[in-house]
Write a protein that holds these residues in place. Structure first.
Motif, PDB file in Angstrom:
ATOM      1  N   THR A  63      47.899  54.624  25.202  1.00  0.00           N
ATOM      2  CA  THR A  63      47.211  55.733  25.875  1.00  0.00           C
ATOM      3  C   THR A  63      45.693  55.602  25.844  1.00  0.00           C
ATOM      4  N   GLU A  64      45.185  54.549  25.191  1.00  0.00           N
ATOM      5  CA  GLU A  64      43.725  54.370  25.198  1.00  0.00           C
ATOM      6  C   GLU A  64      43.301  53.553  26.411  1.00  0.00           C
ATOM      7  N   ASN A  65      42.041  53.650  26.748  1.00  0.00           N
ATOM      8  CA  ASN A  65      41.482  52.920  27.879  1.00  0.00           C
ATOM      9  C   ASN A  65      41.186  51.482  27.450  1.00  0.00           C
ATOM     10  N   THR A  66      42.154  50.588  27.642  1.00  0.00           N
ATOM     11  CA  THR A  66      41.993  49.203  27.188  1.00  0.00           C
ATOM     12  C   THR A  66      41.054  48.399  28.074  1.00  0.00           C
ATOM     13  N   SER A  67      40.683  48.917  29.236  1.00  0.00           N
ATOM     14  CA  SER A  67      39.742  48.174  30.089  1.00  0.00           C
ATOM     15  C   SER A  67      38.382  48.019  29.423  1.00  0.00           C
ATOM     16  N   ARG A  68      38.082  48.865  28.454  1.00  0.00           N
ATOM     17  CA  ARG A  68      36.778  48.807  27.777  1.00  0.00           C
ATOM     18  C   ARG A  68      36.622  47.574  26.898  1.00  0.00           C
ATOM     19  N   TYR A  69      37.740  46.900  26.618  1.00  0.00           N
ATOM     20  CA  TYR A  69      37.657  45.687  25.795  1.00  0.00           C
ATOM     21  C   TYR A  69      37.293  44.451  26.616  1.00  0.00           C
ATOM     22  N   PHE A  70      37.355  44.558  27.928  1.00  0.00           N
ATOM     23  CA  PHE A  70      37.135  43.381  28.757  1.00  0.00           C
ATOM     24  C   PHE A  70      35.655  43.024  28.818  1.00  0.00           C
ATOM     25  N   GLU A  71      35.347  41.800  28.390  1.00  0.00           N
ATOM     26  CA  GLU A  71      33.984  41.288  28.444  1.00  0.00           C
ATOM     27  C   GLU A  71      33.971  39.973  29.203  1.00  0.00           C
ATOM     28  N   ARG A  72      32.895  39.742  29.920  1.00  0.00           N
ATOM     29  CA  ARG A  72      32.744  38.465  30.618  1.00  0.00           C
ATOM     30  C   ARG A  72      32.420  37.357  29.621  1.00  0.00           C
ATOM     31  N   SER A  73      32.787  36.140  29.994  1.00  0.00           N
ATOM     32  CA  SER A  73      32.396  34.994  29.177  1.00  0.00           C
ATOM     33  C   SER A  73      30.946  34.647  29.497  1.00  0.00           C
ATOM     34  N   LYS A  74      30.364  33.806  28.691  1.00  0.00           N
ATOM     35  CA  LYS A  74      28.975  33.408  28.917  1.00  0.00           C
ATOM     36  C   LYS A  74      28.844  32.455  30.098  1.00  0.00           C
ATOM     37  N   ASP A  75      29.964  31.842  30.501  1.00  0.00           N
ATOM     38  CA  ASP A  75      29.937  30.908  31.621  1.00  0.00           C
ATOM     39  C   ASP A  75      30.009  31.698  32.932  1.00  0.00           C
ATOM     40  N   SER A  76      28.867  32.033  33.497  1.00  0.00           N
ATOM     41  CA  SER A  76      28.823  32.846  34.702  1.00  0.00           C
ATOM     42  C   SER A  76      29.136  32.044  35.961  1.00  0.00           C
ATOM     43  N   SER A  77      29.300  30.714  35.826  1.00  0.00           N
ATOM     44  CA  SER A  77      29.573  29.904  37.007  1.00  0.00           C
ATOM     45  C   SER A  77      31.036  29.974  37.436  1.00  0.00           C
ATOM     46  N   LEU A  78      31.910  30.519  36.590  1.00  0.00           N
ATOM     47  CA  LEU A  78      33.336  30.592  36.898  1.00  0.00           C
ATOM     48  C   LEU A  78      33.730  31.983  37.389  1.00  0.00           C
ATOM     49  N   PHE A  79      34.699  31.990  38.249  1.00  0.00           N
ATOM     50  CA  PHE A  79      35.287  33.227  38.748  1.00  0.00           C
ATOM     51  C   PHE A  79      36.018  33.912  37.592  1.00  0.00           C
ATOM     52  N   HIS A  80      35.884  35.235  37.487  1.00  0.00           N
ATOM     53  CA  HIS A  80      36.492  35.978  36.381  1.00  0.00           C
ATOM     54  C   HIS A  80      37.624  36.873  36.891  1.00  0.00           C
TER      55      HIS A  80
END
Length: 440
Positions: free
Chosen positions: A147-164
């Motif tokens: 029931t918690e908002n698990t989307s808040r755990y999503f972080e981008r990687s440091k490699d910004s050249s790749l599609f996420h």
């Protein structure tokens, strides 16, 4: 950034029981139970045919926490076939198949990654040259109720050249038709900085947003009258600039329909029987090689209403089902088979509508106002604004109302008129007996 293609599927619900459908013969019930596996085979064949680089599955692979052995074996076979073609598979588990459910022990597969109960990121590679193609982030349900908002755990990687790509099994923006597991908003997802949110949990196919893409592919096989229309998955093409192209592919082997039958003007049982046959034949022509299930809703006012209420609908239901059972046992099998799930009687007895329009009565004035509203957009707008104002306080309902078209609103107006007639038409003048009863 390199170009690549992936398949986005969700809510496989393998080995679903299709409960609540009556009158089925044993072979038809077995065919229905096999349908989720048949859709899984089509999903696998699609990935191979489309030369996909990888596949993501956004939760509810199985229909129940204690997944059947058959479901687990069939899913493993599909994974093996994808592996033979070099197609990677990235899986999260949802509320129907959480990680704490019992599973048979299997050796890890190099081309398959199942995300755990904590957020993690992995790199997916392009199949033909093994070049890094995308960063995939995901999180599985540890238990059935998250029931918690698990989307808040999503972080981008440091490699910004790749599609996420983010894999999330969640109820975005509070869809009232589904449990509010992992509730979140589009604003939450936008803030994470991912390019594509591969969602699961909502069985209705919908693209909530583009740039970034927030996508529900829906389930791969409808399982009840609440899941009508084509079911399948998306093939997603990403080019060197990160632009996304989506193409929906149908995978269902059994499709659910809702159809309306208007009885106004029908005078005989035979004419209604012919109307039903014509509607079933239209569905059969639309899907000649597949099985269909339909709920027929009877609407309007006519002389046949009383006969339908008195048992004619039930008799016809048994007759058409008997024909379907015989057809399923014949050489054609399930190809073009149309099964009637039920007749839903929403019709009413015949009335002289034109006479009511001329009456100097409350109902007559109500119908005259409805007729003017149907012809005058200004009156119609004022009517809807006043009637729907109480619903506008709810943000989700306000959004849904804003998305409704003129045709749908005209349908509301017609149904409101019909309800008014049903409620008020029988309120005739008091008889002497009524007056005497009231006096006592």
């Amino acid at each position: 950034m390199v170009s690549f293609k992936f398949i986005h599927a969700a809510d496989l619900h393998l080995d679903s029981q299709f409960k609540g459908i009556s009158g089925l013969s044993d072979n038809i019930r077995a065919y229905l139970r096999e349908s989720t596996f048949a859709s899984l085979e089509r999903l696998t064949e699609l990935a191979v045919r489309e030369r996909a680089d990888f596949m993501v599955i956004s939760g509810d692979v199985y229909d129940a926490k204690d997944a059947s052995l058959q479901a687990q074996l069939r899913f493993r076979e599909a994974l093996d076939r994808l592996g033979e073609h070099g197609i990677g598979v990235y899986v999260i588990h949802g509320n129907h198949d959480p990680l704490d459910g019992p599973r048979m022990g299997t050796s890890p597969k190099e081309h398959v990654h199942v995300f755990g109960p904590e957020f993690e990121r992995v790199v997916a590679y392009r199949r033909q040259d093994r070049r890094p193609a995308a960063v995939i982030g995901g999180i599985s349900y540890p238990t059935a109720k998250v029931t918690e908002n698990t989307s808040r755990y999503f972080e981008r990687s440091k490699d910004s050249s790749l599609f996420h790509i983010a894999l999330l099994h969640a109820n975005v923006d509070g869809d009232p038709a589904h449990e509010t597991y992992s509730p979140c908003t589009r604003s939450d997802l936008n803030a994470a900085g991912y390019h594509y949110w591969a969602l699961g949990h909502i069985h209705k196919r919908q693209i909530l947003q583009e740039n970034p893409h927030i996508v529900y592919p829906g389930n791969i096989q409808g399982r009840s009258i609440r899941e009508t229309g084509a079911k399948g998955c998306y093939a997603v093409q990403v080019d060197e600039e990160g632009n996304v192209g989506l193409r929906f592919h149908e995978l269902d082997t059994v499709r659910w329909f809702r159809e309306e039958l208007a009885i106004g003007g029908l005078e005989s049982e035979e004419s209604f029987h012919q109307m039903v046959e014509a509607r079933l034949e239209a569905i059969r022509r639309e899907r000649p090689g597949e099985m269909s299930i339909v709920r027929l809703t009877v609407i309007g006012r006519g002389r046949l209403h009383d006969r339908l209420e008195e048992g004619m609908a039930e008799e016809l239901l048994h007759a058409f089902r008997r024909q379907a059972v015989q057809a399923a046992e014949g050489p054609g099998g399930f190809r073009g088979l149309v099964w009637i799930e039920s007749f839903e009687i929403r019709s009413g007895p015949w009335i002289d509508r034109e006479a009511l329009l001329q009456e100097d009565s409350f109902l007559g004035e109500l119908l005259r106002y409805g007729k003017r509203a149907g012809q005058d957009e200004r009156i119609r707008s004022e009517l809807f604004r006043g009637a729907l104002q109480p619903l506008a306080a709810n943000g989700e309902l306000r959004r849904l109302l804003a998305e409704t078209g003129e045709e749908e609103r005209m349908g509301w107006l017609r149904r409101a008129e019909e309800m008014a007639v049903m409620l008020l038409a029988d309120l005739g003048p008091e008889t002497e007996g009524d007056k005497e009863s009231d006096a006592h």
